[in-house]
Design a protein around this motif. Sequence first.
Motif, PDB file in Angstrom:
ATOM      1  N   ILE A  18      -3.969  -3.748   5.658  1.00  0.00           N
ATOM      2  CA  ILE A  18      -2.389  -3.822   5.578  1.00  0.00           C
ATOM      3  C   ILE A  18      -1.761  -2.611   5.707  1.00  0.00           C
ATOM      4  O   ILE A  18      -0.730  -2.622   6.160  1.00  0.00           O
ATOM      5  N   PHE A  19      -2.299  -1.546   5.760  1.00  0.00           N
ATOM      6  CA  PHE A  19      -1.504  -0.081   6.217  1.00  0.00           C
ATOM      7  C   PHE A  19      -1.045  -0.336   7.531  1.00  0.00           C
ATOM      8  O   PHE A  19       0.216   0.100   7.743  1.00  0.00           O
ATOM      9  N   TYR A  20      -1.724  -0.832   8.502  1.00  0.00           N
ATOM     10  CA  TYR A  20      -1.397  -0.905   9.800  1.00  0.00           C
ATOM     11  C   TYR A  20      -0.339  -1.890   9.963  1.00  0.00           C
ATOM     12  O   TYR A  20       0.705  -1.646  10.900  1.00  0.00           O
ATOM     13  N   LEU A  21      -0.269  -2.922   9.373  1.00  0.00           N
ATOM     14  CA  LEU A  21       0.769  -3.635   9.356  1.00  0.00           C
ATOM     15  C   LEU A  21       2.391  -3.124   9.140  1.00  0.00           C
ATOM     16  O   LEU A  21       3.329  -3.224   9.726  1.00  0.00           O
ATOM     17  N   PHE A  22       2.192  -2.468   7.940  1.00  0.00           N
ATOM     18  CA  PHE A  22       3.347  -1.587   7.404  1.00  0.00           C
ATOM     19  C   PHE A  22       3.738  -0.695   8.194  1.00  0.00           C
ATOM     20  O   PHE A  22       4.703  -0.374   8.676  1.00  0.00           O
ATOM     21  N   ASN A  23       2.760   0.325   8.758  1.00  0.00           N
ATOM     22  CA  ASN A  23       3.008   1.502   9.417  1.00  0.00           C
ATOM     23  C   ASN A  23       3.660   0.972  10.704  1.00  0.00           C
ATOM     24  O   ASN A  23       4.836   1.692  11.153  1.00  0.00           O
ATOM     25  N   PHE A  24       3.204   0.248  11.640  1.00  0.00           N
ATOM     26  CA  PHE A  24       3.740  -0.094  12.699  1.00  0.00           C
ATOM     27  C   PHE A  24       4.854  -0.975  12.846  1.00  0.00           C
ATOM     28  O   PHE A  24       5.860  -0.835  13.772  1.00  0.00           O
TER      29      PHE A  24
END
Length: 297
Positions: A18-24
Amino acid sequence: MGMFWVIAIVLWQTTGAIFYLFNFFYIGTSIGIGMGSYSLLPRKKKYQGRRLSQLLVGIYMLGFLGFFARENMQIEGFFFYLLTGLFGGAVLHYLIAKVIGPLIFNRAWCAWTCWTAMVLDYLPFPRNKSGRLSTRWGNLRYVHFALSLGLVLVLWFVFGYRVQSQSMTELYWLIGGNVLYYAIAIILAFALKDNRAFCKYVCPITAPLKVTSRFSLLKMAGDAKKCNGCGACEKVCPTDIRITDYIKNGQRVLSTECIVCFQCENVCVPGALKVTWGFDCGSKELINMRKALLDKS
């Protein structure tokens, strides 16, 4: 913004993180807000949209990823993570913003999202009217890059140092590196009366950026028929590019020093300068040098 959202969804779905969703999603939205503000603000205030983008992205990268998540976002962290095989935030950041990204968006990182420049652009010296120092000074960036890489290799192969992701050691690297960068950058800005002196002469990140940005699809371009040769664009260019010479030569602004800040477009005759997409290769750097240096040469 849409491109970052696509990257966010694809990485999230393929990795399950889920980090990638939040980060980008956050980075893309921040840039979108900055560019949206830029487009809506009057000419004399447009720079505030760019600074907003710098603050939103810079505080997140340095504050959340760096201090909270304890990711070493300095270039040494990138080198360490590559040697370790960790696909962490630093690796992702450098690959997208400073290796692959410049092939598409040129050096827009330097103008819109750099956390060092986010502070430097508030200093009182937008540019030195005399131009920049000799190209020999610009070679310091390559020396800095080599020293950073050399330090990592010595620590890794000679002393057996191994990076520990999200450890206090990583935080110390980040704090130490940024304190050093800011100190050098601010001292240089006041000494040379130039906010971007650090970017022009010392920043190691510009070493790879100058290579990939040479082939960037996005570059500024001028219309020779609309250009009146007033030179207003060059008077505000923070990296001292001889923009009118590129226009006279029928070329886009091919200098690898261009950071796509749009300062030139803001002061230019409407339609004479604009951002364009295309494929060409950077050629000889056309830079305004200090007159004393030109006289000696």
